[in-house]
Write a protein that holds these residues in place. Structure first.
Motif, PDB file in Angstrom:
ATOM      1  N   ALA A  67      20.518  36.453 -11.464  1.00 44.37           N
ATOM      2  CA  ALA A  67      21.666  36.684 -10.579  1.00 44.37           C
ATOM      3  C   ALA A  67      21.270  36.481  -9.115  1.00 44.37           C
ATOM      4  O   ALA A  67      22.036  35.906  -8.329  1.00 44.37           O
ATOM      5  CB  ALA A  67      22.219  38.085 -10.787  1.00 44.37           C
ATOM      6  N   LYS A  68      20.071  36.927  -8.738  1.00 40.50           N
ATOM      7  CA  LYS A  68      19.605  36.724  -7.362  1.00 40.50           C
ATOM      8  C   LYS A  68      19.454  35.235  -7.057  1.00 40.50           C
ATOM      9  O   LYS A  68      19.814  34.770  -5.982  1.00 40.50           O
ATOM     10  CB  LYS A  68      18.274  37.449  -7.137  1.00 40.50           C
ATOM     11  N   GLN A  69      18.912  34.499  -8.031  1.00 35.53           N
ATOM     12  CA  GLN A  69      18.739  33.064  -7.847  1.00 35.53           C
ATOM     13  C   GLN A  69      20.098  32.374  -7.680  1.00 35.53           C
ATOM     14  O   GLN A  69      20.274  31.539  -6.794  1.00 35.53           O
ATOM     15  CB  GLN A  69      17.978  32.474  -9.030  1.00 35.53           C
ATOM     16  N   GLU A  70      21.061  32.730  -8.515  1.00 32.14           N
ATOM     17  CA  GLU A  70      22.408  32.163  -8.402  1.00 32.14           C
ATOM     18  C   GLU A  70      23.034  32.512  -7.046  1.00 32.14           C
ATOM     19  O   GLU A  70      23.686  31.670  -6.417  1.00 32.14           O
ATOM     20  CB  GLU A  70      23.296  32.681  -9.527  1.00 32.14           C
ATOM     21  N   ASN A  71      22.818  33.736  -6.616  1.00 33.57           N
ATOM     22  CA  ASN A  71      23.361  34.183  -5.333  1.00 33.57           C
ATOM     23  C   ASN A  71      22.764  33.376  -4.183  1.00 33.57           C
ATOM     24  O   ASN A  71      23.482  32.963  -3.259  1.00 33.57           O
ATOM     25  CB  ASN A  71      23.078  35.673  -5.147  1.00 33.57           C
ATOM     26  N   ASP A  72      21.457  33.134  -4.227  1.00 35.89           N
ATOM     27  CA  ASP A  72      20.811  32.331  -3.186  1.00 35.89           C
ATOM     28  C   ASP A  72      21.368  30.908  -3.160  1.00 35.89           C
ATOM     29  O   ASP A  72      21.609  30.345  -2.088  1.00 35.89           O
ATOM     30  CB  ASP A  72      19.292  32.301  -3.393  1.00 35.89           C
ATOM     31  N   ILE A  73      21.561  30.326  -4.327  1.00 33.06           N
ATOM     32  CA  ILE A  73      22.115  28.975  -4.419  1.00 33.06           C
ATOM     33  C   ILE A  73      23.524  28.938  -3.819  1.00 33.06           C
ATOM     34  O   ILE A  73      23.870  28.026  -3.062  1.00 33.06           O
ATOM     35  CB  ILE A  73      22.116  28.484  -5.884  1.00 33.06           C
ATOM     36  N   LYS A  76      23.373  29.086   0.004  1.00 30.74           N
ATOM     37  CA  LYS A  76      22.956  27.812   0.594  1.00 30.74           C
ATOM     38  C   LYS A  76      24.087  26.789   0.532  1.00 30.74           C
ATOM     39  O   LYS A  76      24.321  26.047   1.490  1.00 30.74           O
ATOM     40  CB  LYS A  76      21.712  27.285  -0.122  1.00 30.74           C
ATOM     41  N   SER A  77      24.793  26.753  -0.584  1.00 31.78           N
ATOM     42  CA  SER A  77      25.896  25.792  -0.700  1.00 31.78           C
ATOM     43  C   SER A  77      27.028  26.160   0.259  1.00 31.78           C
ATOM     44  O   SER A  77      27.677  25.275   0.831  1.00 31.78           O
ATOM     45  CB  SER A  77      26.405  25.703  -2.134  1.00 31.78           C
ATOM     46  N   LEU A  78      27.275  27.426   0.461  1.00 32.67           N
ATOM     47  CA  LEU A  78      28.289  27.864   1.419  1.00 32.67           C
ATOM     48  C   LEU A  78      27.914  27.418   2.825  1.00 32.67           C
ATOM     49  O   LEU A  78      28.773  26.959   3.588  1.00 32.67           O
ATOM     50  CB  LEU A  78      28.464  29.386   1.361  1.00 32.67           C
ATOM     51  N   ALA A  79      26.646  27.536   3.171  1.00 34.12           N
ATOM     52  CA  ALA A  79      26.190  27.101   4.493  1.00 34.12           C
ATOM     53  C   ALA A  79      26.391  25.604   4.668  1.00 34.12           C
ATOM     54  O   ALA A  79      26.800  25.129   5.729  1.00 34.12           O
ATOM     55  CB  ALA A  79      24.725  27.472   4.677  1.00 34.12           C
ATOM     56  N   ILE A  80      26.111  24.818   3.632  1.00 36.18           N
ATOM     57  CA  ILE A  80      26.283  23.367   3.691  1.00 36.18           C
ATOM     58  C   ILE A  80      27.750  23.006   3.879  1.00 36.18           C
ATOM     59  O   ILE A  80      28.111  22.176   4.728  1.00 36.18           O
ATOM     60  CB  ILE A  80      25.703  22.687   2.429  1.00 36.18           C
ATOM     61  N   PHE A  81      28.632  23.625   3.094  1.00 34.98           N
ATOM     62  CA  PHE A  81      30.061  23.326   3.203  1.00 34.98           C
ATOM     63  C   PHE A  81      30.645  23.813   4.529  1.00 34.98           C
ATOM     64  O   PHE A  81      31.555  23.199   5.069  1.00 34.98           O
ATOM     65  CB  PHE A  81      30.834  23.912   2.025  1.00 34.98           C
ATOM     66  N   ALA A  82      30.111  24.899   5.065  1.00 31.74           N
ATOM     67  CA  ALA A  82      30.620  25.418   6.342  1.00 31.74           C
ATOM     68  C   ALA A  82      30.291  24.444   7.459  1.00 31.74           C
ATOM     69  O   ALA A  82      31.090  24.273   8.400  1.00 31.74           O
ATOM     70  CB  ALA A  82      30.002  26.781   6.624  1.00 31.74           C
TER      71      ALA A  82
END
Length: 86
Positions: A67-73, A76-82
């Motif tokens: 779950a932590k790994q999924e959360n980190d991913i 990161k994807s949110l930062a890219i899309f932002a």
């Protein structure tokens, strides 16, 4: 002097105690006190709970790591899309 019983004997008595056979009858048949049988049954149940608990803890730790790994991913994807939206 206190009697010493081996683990196989104790397990056999615990198995008998978990049937419908009365504890007093088991105690008389095998020359063991009723309170001793009750202690052995309780200890057996505690051991089963501990082993189950440690297995559950291991499984939960693995799930938490995933779950932590999924959360980190996702972060990161949110930062890219932002960045793309700006």
């Amino acid at each position: 002097m206190a009697k010493r019983f081996n683990d196989d004997f104790k397990q056999m008595i615990v198995d008998l105690a978990q049937t419908d056979m009365p504890l007093a009858e088991i105690a008389d048949s095998y020359s063991v006190g009723v309170s001793t049988i009750q202690k052995w049954v309780k200890a057996s149940q505690d051991n089963k709970l501990q082993s189950t608990t440690s297995a559950d803890v291991t499984k939960l730790r693995q799930e938490l790591a995933a779950a932590k790994q999924e959360n980190d991913i996702l972060k990161k994807s949110l930062a890219i899309f932002a960045r793309k939206i700006k």
